[in-house]
Design a protein around this motif. Structure first.
Motif, short mmCIF file in Angstrom:
data_model
loop_
_atom_site.label_atom_id
_atom_site.label_comp_id
_atom_site.label_asym_id
_atom_site.label_seq_id
_atom_site.Cartn_x
_atom_site.Cartn_y
_atom_site.Cartn_z
N PRO A 69 -84.21 67.53 94.12
CA PRO A 69 -84.38 67.91 92.71
C PRO A 69 -84.44 66.66 91.83
O PRO A 69 -83.91 65.61 92.19
N PRO A 70 -85.09 66.75 90.67
CA PRO A 70 -85.13 65.59 89.77
C PRO A 70 -83.76 65.32 89.19
O PRO A 70 -82.94 66.22 89.05
N ARG A 71 -83.51 64.06 88.84
CA ARG A 71 -82.25 63.67 88.25
C ARG A 71 -82.39 63.68 86.74
O ARG A 71 -83.13 62.89 86.17
N TYR A 72 -81.70 64.59 86.10
CA TYR A 72 -81.70 64.66 84.65
C TYR A 72 -80.37 64.13 84.12
O TYR A 72 -79.33 64.62 84.53
N PRO A 73 -80.40 63.17 83.20
CA PRO A 73 -79.12 62.71 82.65
C PRO A 73 -78.53 63.78 81.73
O PRO A 73 -79.25 64.48 81.02
N ALA A 99 -80.16 54.52 75.08
CA ALA A 99 -80.21 53.46 76.08
C ALA A 99 -78.82 53.24 76.68
O ALA A 99 -78.68 53.05 77.90
N ARG A 100 -77.77 53.26 75.83
CA ARG A 100 -76.40 53.09 76.33
C ARG A 100 -76.02 54.25 77.26
O ARG A 100 -75.46 54.04 78.33
N ARG A 101 -76.33 55.48 76.83
CA ARG A 101 -76.01 56.65 77.64
C ARG A 101 -76.75 56.63 78.97
O ARG A 101 -76.18 56.94 80.02
N GLU A 102 -78.02 56.29 78.94
CA GLU A 102 -78.80 56.25 80.18
C GLU A 102 -78.26 55.20 81.13
O GLU A 102 -78.19 55.42 82.34
N GLU A 103 -77.85 54.07 80.59
CA GLU A 103 -77.28 53.02 81.44
C GLU A 103 -75.95 53.48 82.05
O GLU A 103 -75.70 53.29 83.24
N LYS A 104 -75.12 54.13 81.24
CA LYS A 104 -73.83 54.62 81.72
C LYS A 104 -74.05 55.71 82.78
O LYS A 104 -73.41 55.72 83.82
N ASN A 105 -74.97 56.65 82.52
CA ASN A 105 -75.26 57.71 83.48
C ASN A 105 -75.86 57.14 84.76
O ASN A 105 -75.57 57.62 85.85
N GLN A 107 -75.25 54.23 86.03
CA GLN A 107 -74.16 53.64 86.79
C GLN A 107 -73.34 54.71 87.51
O GLN A 107 -72.97 54.55 88.67
N LYS A 108 -73.08 55.83 86.82
CA LYS A 108 -72.33 56.93 87.45
C LYS A 108 -73.12 57.52 88.61
O LYS A 108 -72.58 57.79 89.68
N PRO A 114 -76.15 57.12 96.39
CA PRO A 114 -76.73 55.81 96.70
C PRO A 114 -78.25 55.86 96.64
O PRO A 114 -78.86 56.83 97.08
N ILE A 115 -78.85 54.83 96.10
CA ILE A 115 -80.30 54.78 95.94
C ILE A 115 -80.89 53.87 97.00
O ILE A 115 -80.39 52.78 97.26
#
Length: 182
Positions: A69-73, A99-105, A107-108, A114-115
């Motif tokens: 499934p696609p990854r939706y933040p 941008a801050r939220r996307e970076e934090k998400n 990282q989570k 794992p990518i």
């Protein structure tokens, strides 16, 4: 009663609970499968649509071939709706917070999933259930016996394997370990 892959699922059970009757699926995995198939937690087996039943059956029959499934933040808990400000100022703040939220998400998600390259490794791809899991356990036990490890010798002697007390419960262990596993 619904019959999926040799397991009877009662109509009155919730879907996530009914999935735990498959050998190898616990509560967490059942919740993840329901989320993957977009089945609500309170939905019961009798309320599933034919499309959802088909999707569930096809997923359980071969989880490694299903598309990821696609990854939706998701919105973070500290998100606050913007106040009345000029549009340009709102846009600038929005882009910065996004941008801050996307970076934090990111990282989570990188910790949780794992990518490898451009794709993340889906934890539900490697789910093994029923006969496939039993076969794997049987092969692992045979491998332990073949290499002559301590665990393998304990299996061969029909004794407790994981360091349990042998003074009081070895009779039960000997009874249960006499049977070949699965």
């Amino acid at each position: 009663m619904v019959h999926i892959l040799g397991v009877n699922l009662r109509d009155t059970h919730r879907v996530w609970f009914a999935l735990t009757s498959f050998y190898g699926i616990g509560r967490v995995t059942a919740h993840r499968i329901c989320a993957r198939l977009q089945v609500h937690d309170t939905c019961r087996i009798k309320n599933l649509t034919p499309h959802q039943l088909t999707a569930l059956t096809s997923y359980l029959s071969s989880p490694e071939t299903t598309p990821t499934p696609p990854r939706y933040p998701l919105a973070t808990s500290d998100y606050v709706a913007p106040q009345m400000k000029p549009a340009q100022e709102l846009q600038a703040e929005f882009h910065a917070s996004r941008a801050r939220r996307e970076e934090k998400n990111k990282q989570k998600l990188d910790k949780a999933f794992p990518i490898k390259g451009d794709k993340y490794l889906d934890p539900l791809k490697n789910v093994k259930i029923e006969s496939e899991l039993r076969r794997q356990i049987r092969e692992n036990i045979a491998h332990q016996r073949m290499i002559g490890s301590y665990v393998g010798r304990r299996h061969a002697m029909h004794l407790p394997v994981r360091g349990q007390n042998t003074r009081s419960n070895a009779k039960t262990a000997r009874k249960l370990n006499q049977l070949d596993r699965y």
